[in-house]
Design a protein around this motif. Structure first.
Motif, PDB file in Angstrom:
ATOM      1  N   LYS A  40       0.810  -1.217   0.000  1.00  0.00           N
ATOM      2  CA  LYS A  40       0.000   0.000   0.000  1.00  0.00           C
ATOM      3  C   LYS A  40       0.843   1.266   0.000  1.00  0.00           C
ATOM      4  CE  LYS A  40      -4.142  -1.766   2.225  1.00  0.00           C
ATOM      5  NZ  LYS A  40      -5.053  -1.643   3.362  1.00  0.00           N
ATOM      6  N   ALA A  41       2.102   1.136   0.410  1.00  0.00           N
ATOM      7  CA  ALA A  41       2.975   2.302   0.458  1.00  0.00           C
ATOM      8  C   ALA A  41       4.418   1.850   0.258  1.00  0.00           C
ATOM      9  CB  ALA A  41       2.812   3.005   1.801  1.00  0.00           C
ATOM     10  N   LYS A  42       5.186   2.733  -0.336  1.00  0.00           N
ATOM     11  CA  LYS A  42       6.595   2.404  -0.588  1.00  0.00           C
ATOM     12  C   LYS A  42       7.540   3.353   0.133  1.00  0.00           C
ATOM     13  CE  LYS A  42       5.804   0.158  -5.064  1.00  0.00           C
ATOM     14  NZ  LYS A  42       4.526  -0.325  -4.704  1.00  0.00           N
ATOM     15  N   THR A  43       7.211   4.627   0.116  1.00  0.00           N
ATOM     16  CA  THR A  43       8.087   5.610   0.752  1.00  0.00           C
ATOM     17  C   THR A  43       7.684   5.781   2.224  1.00  0.00           C
ATOM     18  OG1 THR A  43       6.687   7.522   0.276  1.00  0.00           O
ATOM     19  CG2 THR A  43       8.273   6.860  -1.439  1.00  0.00           C
ATOM     20  N   GLU A  44       8.603   6.340   3.001  1.00  0.00           N
ATOM     21  CA  GLU A  44       8.317   6.600   4.419  1.00  0.00           C
ATOM     22  C   GLU A  44       7.136   7.565   4.558  1.00  0.00           C
ATOM     23  OE1 GLU A  44       8.374   6.134   8.399  1.00  0.00           O
ATOM     24  OE2 GLU A  44       9.493   4.937   6.946  1.00  0.00           O
ATOM     25  N   GLU A  45       7.054   8.536   3.672  1.00  0.00           N
ATOM     26  CA  GLU A  45       5.942   9.496   3.705  1.00  0.00           C
ATOM     27  C   GLU A  45       4.606   8.785   3.462  1.00  0.00           C
ATOM     28  OE1 GLU A  45       4.433  13.462   1.307  1.00  0.00           O
ATOM     29  OE2 GLU A  45       6.556  12.909   1.190  1.00  0.00           O
ATOM     30  N   GLU A  46       4.565   7.876   2.507  1.00  0.00           N
ATOM     31  CA  GLU A  46       3.331   7.113   2.235  1.00  0.00           C
ATOM     32  C   GLU A  46       2.977   6.200   3.406  1.00  0.00           C
ATOM     33  OE1 GLU A  46       4.595   5.193  -1.378  1.00  0.00           O
ATOM     34  OE2 GLU A  46       3.558   6.652  -2.651  1.00  0.00           O
ATOM     35  N   ILE A  47       3.983   5.612   4.018  1.00  0.00           N
ATOM     36  CA  ILE A  47       3.744   4.740   5.178  1.00  0.00           C
ATOM     37  C   ILE A  47       3.145   5.552   6.323  1.00  0.00           C
ATOM     38  CG2 ILE A  47       4.850   3.332   6.961  1.00  0.00           C
ATOM     39  CD1 ILE A  47       6.913   2.508   4.757  1.00  0.00           C
ATOM     40  N   ARG A  48       3.741   6.704   6.609  1.00  0.00           N
ATOM     41  CA  ARG A  48       3.226   7.573   7.683  1.00  0.00           C
ATOM     42  C   ARG A  48       1.791   8.016   7.389  1.00  0.00           C
ATOM     43  NH1 ARG A  48       6.694   9.640  11.425  1.00  0.00           N
ATOM     44  NH2 ARG A  48       8.868   9.038  11.183  1.00  0.00           N
ATOM     45  N   PHE A  49       1.509   8.349   6.143  1.00  0.00           N
ATOM     46  CA  PHE A  49       0.157   8.746   5.758  1.00  0.00           C
ATOM     47  C   PHE A  49      -0.816   7.590   5.989  1.00  0.00           C
ATOM     48  CE2 PHE A  49      -3.273   9.118   2.607  1.00  0.00           C
ATOM     49  CZ  PHE A  49      -3.800  10.347   2.982  1.00  0.00           C
ATOM     50  N   SER A  50      -0.411   6.388   5.617  1.00  0.00           N
ATOM     51  CA  SER A  50      -1.260   5.205   5.815  1.00  0.00           C
ATOM     52  C   SER A  50      -1.489   4.939   7.296  1.00  0.00           C
ATOM     53  CB  SER A  50      -0.630   3.975   5.159  1.00  0.00           C
ATOM     54  OG  SER A  50      -0.604   4.121   3.760  1.00  0.00           O
ATOM     55  N   LEU A  51      -0.460   5.117   8.103  1.00  0.00           N
ATOM     56  CA  LEU A  51      -0.603   4.920   9.542  1.00  0.00           C
ATOM     57  C   LEU A  51      -1.558   5.947  10.150  1.00  0.00           C
ATOM     58  CD1 LEU A  51       3.110   4.107  10.481  1.00  0.00           C
ATOM     59  CD2 LEU A  51       1.154   2.534  10.629  1.00  0.00           C
ATOM     60  N   LYS A  52      -1.499   7.180   9.673  1.00  0.00           N
ATOM     61  CA  LYS A  52      -2.409   8.216  10.156  1.00  0.00           C
ATOM     62  C   LYS A  52      -3.855   7.892   9.772  1.00  0.00           C
ATOM     63  CE  LYS A  52       0.780  12.077  10.385  1.00  0.00           C
ATOM     64  NZ  LYS A  52       1.094  13.433   9.926  1.00  0.00           N
ATOM     65  N   LYS A  53      -4.042   7.322   8.585  1.00  0.00           N
ATOM     66  CA  LYS A  53      -5.396   6.970   8.124  1.00  0.00           C
ATOM     67  C   LYS A  53      -6.045   5.930   9.036  1.00  0.00           C
ATOM     68  CE  LYS A  53      -6.247   5.936   3.866  1.00  0.00           C
ATOM     69  NZ  LYS A  53      -6.170   5.523   2.463  1.00  0.00           N
ATOM     70  N   ILE A  54      -5.246   5.101   9.682  1.00  0.00           N
ATOM     71  CA  ILE A  54      -5.831   4.088  10.570  1.00  0.00           C
ATOM     72  C   ILE A  54      -5.749   4.505  12.044  1.00  0.00           C
ATOM     73  CG2 ILE A  54      -5.666   2.124   9.006  1.00  0.00           C
ATOM     74  CD1 ILE A  54      -3.086   1.304  10.387  1.00  0.00           C
ATOM     75  N   GLY A  55      -5.628   5.816  12.245  1.00  0.00           N
ATOM     76  CA  GLY A  55      -5.824   6.363  13.582  1.00  0.00           C
ATOM     77  C   GLY A  55      -4.599   6.576  14.445  1.00  0.00           C
ATOM     78  N   PHE A  56      -3.414   6.434  13.889  1.00  0.00           N
ATOM     79  CA  PHE A  56      -2.221   6.678  14.686  1.00  0.00           C
ATOM     80  C   PHE A  56      -1.808   8.139  14.560  1.00  0.00           C
ATOM     81  CE2 PHE A  56      -1.924   2.087  13.835  1.00  0.00           C
ATOM     82  CZ  PHE A  56      -1.870   1.627  15.147  1.00  0.00           C
TER      83      PHE A  56
END
Length: 160
Positions: free
Chosen positions: A135-151
């Motif tokens: 779902k994500a490759k870069t650190e920025e995309e990973i952080r965005f994905s983590l924020k989407k699930i409430g972190f």
């Protein structure tokens, strides 16, 4: 052609204590499968034809004897939900309230369960899930994905 209808359960006035025992047995059957909150049991018992006053009496007695516990329900919900899909505390709080959990109990239990260590483990698991699913490759995309699930940013920093 004649329609066959299901016989109606007698009202609490007609059935007395035997109806109380039937309703209580049904509630205990549901509770034996998994923890439920009061709202869930009310809805399920209403669909079985029990009257609201009877349901309230039964659920009050189950709370008194410890068979029905909002605290246990919230803990169980958090544990089982996070096992499948880790979520941040804020998103979990919203989901609990949407399921009918008592807001005060949910907030208290969430603050007890979501320790730094627990959050760190959840973020790590969520990060691994995100990477595994591509779902994500870069650190920025990973952080965005983590924020989407409430972190929160703070939660995500625990993982660094």
């Amino acid at each position: 052609m004649r329609e066959i209808s299901k016989p109606k359960e007698p009202s609490s006035k007609e059935g007395g204590s035997s109806l109380f025992i039937k309703c209580q047995s049904q509630a205990l059957l549901y509770l034996s499968m998994r923890e439920h909150n009061r709202k869930e049991l009310i809805l399920k018992l209403k669909t079985k034809g029990y009257e609201p006053d009877l349901i309230d009496s039964v659920l009050d007695s189950l709370e008194e004897d410890g068979s029905l516990s909002e605290d246990r329900y919230v803990r169980s919900f958090i544990r089982s939900s996070n096992k499948r899909h880790p979520e941040g505390e804020l998103l979990m709080a919203r989901r609990l309230v949407a399921k009918g959990a008592d807001r005060e109990t949910a907030n208290r239990v969430l603050s007890e369960v979501y320790t730094e260590e627990y959050i760190r483990a959840l973020v790590s698991q969520a990060r691994a899930d995100i990477l595994r699913k591509g779902k994500a490759k870069t650190e920025e995309e990973i952080r965005f994905s983590l924020k989407k699930i409430g972190f929160s940013d703070k939660d995500i920093r625990f993982d660094d």
